[in-house]
Design a protein around this motif. Structure first.
Motif, PDB file in Angstrom:
ATOM      1  N   ALA A   1       0.837  -1.204   0.000  1.00  0.00           N
ATOM      2  CA  ALA A   1       0.000   0.000   0.000  1.00  0.00           C
ATOM      3  C   ALA A   1       0.870   1.252   0.000  1.00  0.00           C
ATOM      4  O   ALA A   1       1.907   1.295   0.669  1.00  0.00           O
ATOM      5  CB  ALA A   1      -0.914   0.005   1.215  1.00  0.00           C
TER       6      ALA A   1
ATOM      7  N   GLU B   1      -2.375   3.910   3.684  1.00  0.00           N
ATOM      8  CA  GLU B   1      -3.188   2.967   4.457  1.00  0.00           C
ATOM      9  C   GLU B   1      -3.641   3.602   5.763  1.00  0.00           C
ATOM     10  O   GLU B   1      -2.822   4.130   6.521  1.00  0.00           O
ATOM     11  CB  GLU B   1      -2.415   1.683   4.728  1.00  0.00           C
ATOM     12  CG  GLU B   1      -3.265   0.598   5.363  1.00  0.00           C
ATOM     13  CD  GLU B   1      -2.602  -0.768   5.314  1.00  0.00           C
ATOM     14  OE1 GLU B   1      -3.313  -1.772   5.487  1.00  0.00           O
ATOM     15  OE2 GLU B   1      -1.370  -0.822   5.088  1.00  0.00           O
TER      16      GLU B   1
ATOM     17  N   ARG C   1      -7.255   1.292   2.202  1.00  0.00           N
ATOM     18  CA  ARG C   1      -5.975   0.821   1.657  1.00  0.00           C
ATOM     19  C   ARG C   1      -5.914   1.180   0.176  1.00  0.00           C
ATOM     20  O   ARG C   1      -6.814   0.831  -0.587  1.00  0.00           O
ATOM     21  CB  ARG C   1      -5.838  -0.691   1.834  1.00  0.00           C
ATOM     22  CG  ARG C   1      -4.458  -1.229   1.532  1.00  0.00           C
ATOM     23  CD  ARG C   1      -4.401  -2.733   1.768  1.00  0.00           C
ATOM     24  NE  ARG C   1      -3.035  -3.222   1.787  1.00  0.00           N
ATOM     25  CZ  ARG C   1      -2.326  -3.480   0.681  1.00  0.00           C
ATOM     26  NH1 ARG C   1      -2.867  -3.293  -0.509  1.00  0.00           N
ATOM     27  NH2 ARG C   1      -1.082  -3.910   0.776  1.00  0.00           N
TER      28      ARG C   1
END
Length: 214
Positions: free
Chosen positions: A7, A10, A30
């Motif tokens: 990610a 996040e 995310r």
């Protein structure tokens, strides 16, 4: 087989209250590189609060927000000074971003169709042109993650299409884009859509998801 990438943005279990009014109640988000995500919610659902929390301009009560790379933030209300010209805004932000030149900013102004307003004071701009300036200021340093709050509000149809051309270019180059909106007109443009309801995010199933291999 689904490939899970790292990610670039996040948020986990984000809580935020104003006094006794709990706005975010454990929101999770995310976003991966090159992904276009919409956060959809009705007025008063807490969309702008969430975006400010993601941008780091609003402290959260509980939870975590992790960002990998540089950030561009375009709030719903343009962050401009009415007594400065468009070009002066570009120069001030270039200094803040430590940019060597204004080439990217001028390119964005041309793409958005507002290059002719370089010497115009921000206070004399129409709402749509102010929003174009707002978007340029958020994009001129070519951020890895772009957060947009109702970004195309006030745009005419041609500028609306140019906006999506810009987004497509960003995604092609691995940039992540999060759009906060109360209404999604073209759902198929997005990789993911998250509904903000009762302070939490719930991901919708997109047409791409329904055809994805297990």
């Amino acid at each position: 087989m689904t490939v899970v990438r790292e990610a670039v943005l996040e948020a986990r279990n984000v809580h935020k209250a104003y006094g006794r009014h709990q706005v975010l109640r454990g929101a999770d988000l995310r976003v991966e590189p090159g992904q276009l995500v919409a956060v959809v919610g009705e007025n008063g659902a807490g969309k702008s609060t969430l975006l400010k929390a993601l941008a780091g301009t609003l402290p959260i009560d509980r939870g975590t927000v992790a960002l990998s790379g540089t950030l561009g933030y375009c709030p719903q209300e343009p962050v401009v000074n009415n007594s400065l010209t468009v070009e002066q805004h570009l120069r001030y932000f270039a200094a803040a971003y430590r940019l060597a030149d204004l080439d990217r900013a001028h390119e964005l102004m041309r793409v958005l169709g507002c290059a002719a307003y370089a010497d115009t004071f921000a206070g004399a701009l129409s709402g749509g042109t102010r929003q174009k300036l707002n978007l340029t200021l958020a994009l001129m340093h070519d951020p890895d993650v772009l957060l947009l709050d109702e970004p195309y509000q006030g745009f005419d149809w041609e500028t609306y299409l140019r906006f999506w051309d810009l987004v497509d270019d960003l995604r092609t180059r691995g940039k992540a884009v999060v759009v906060i909106t109360h209404l999604v007109f073209e759902q198929d443009r997005f990789d993911a859509l998250d509904d903000l309801v009762d302070g939490r995010l719930a991901r919708r199933t997109t047409p791409e998801d329904s055809h994805a291999p297990a």
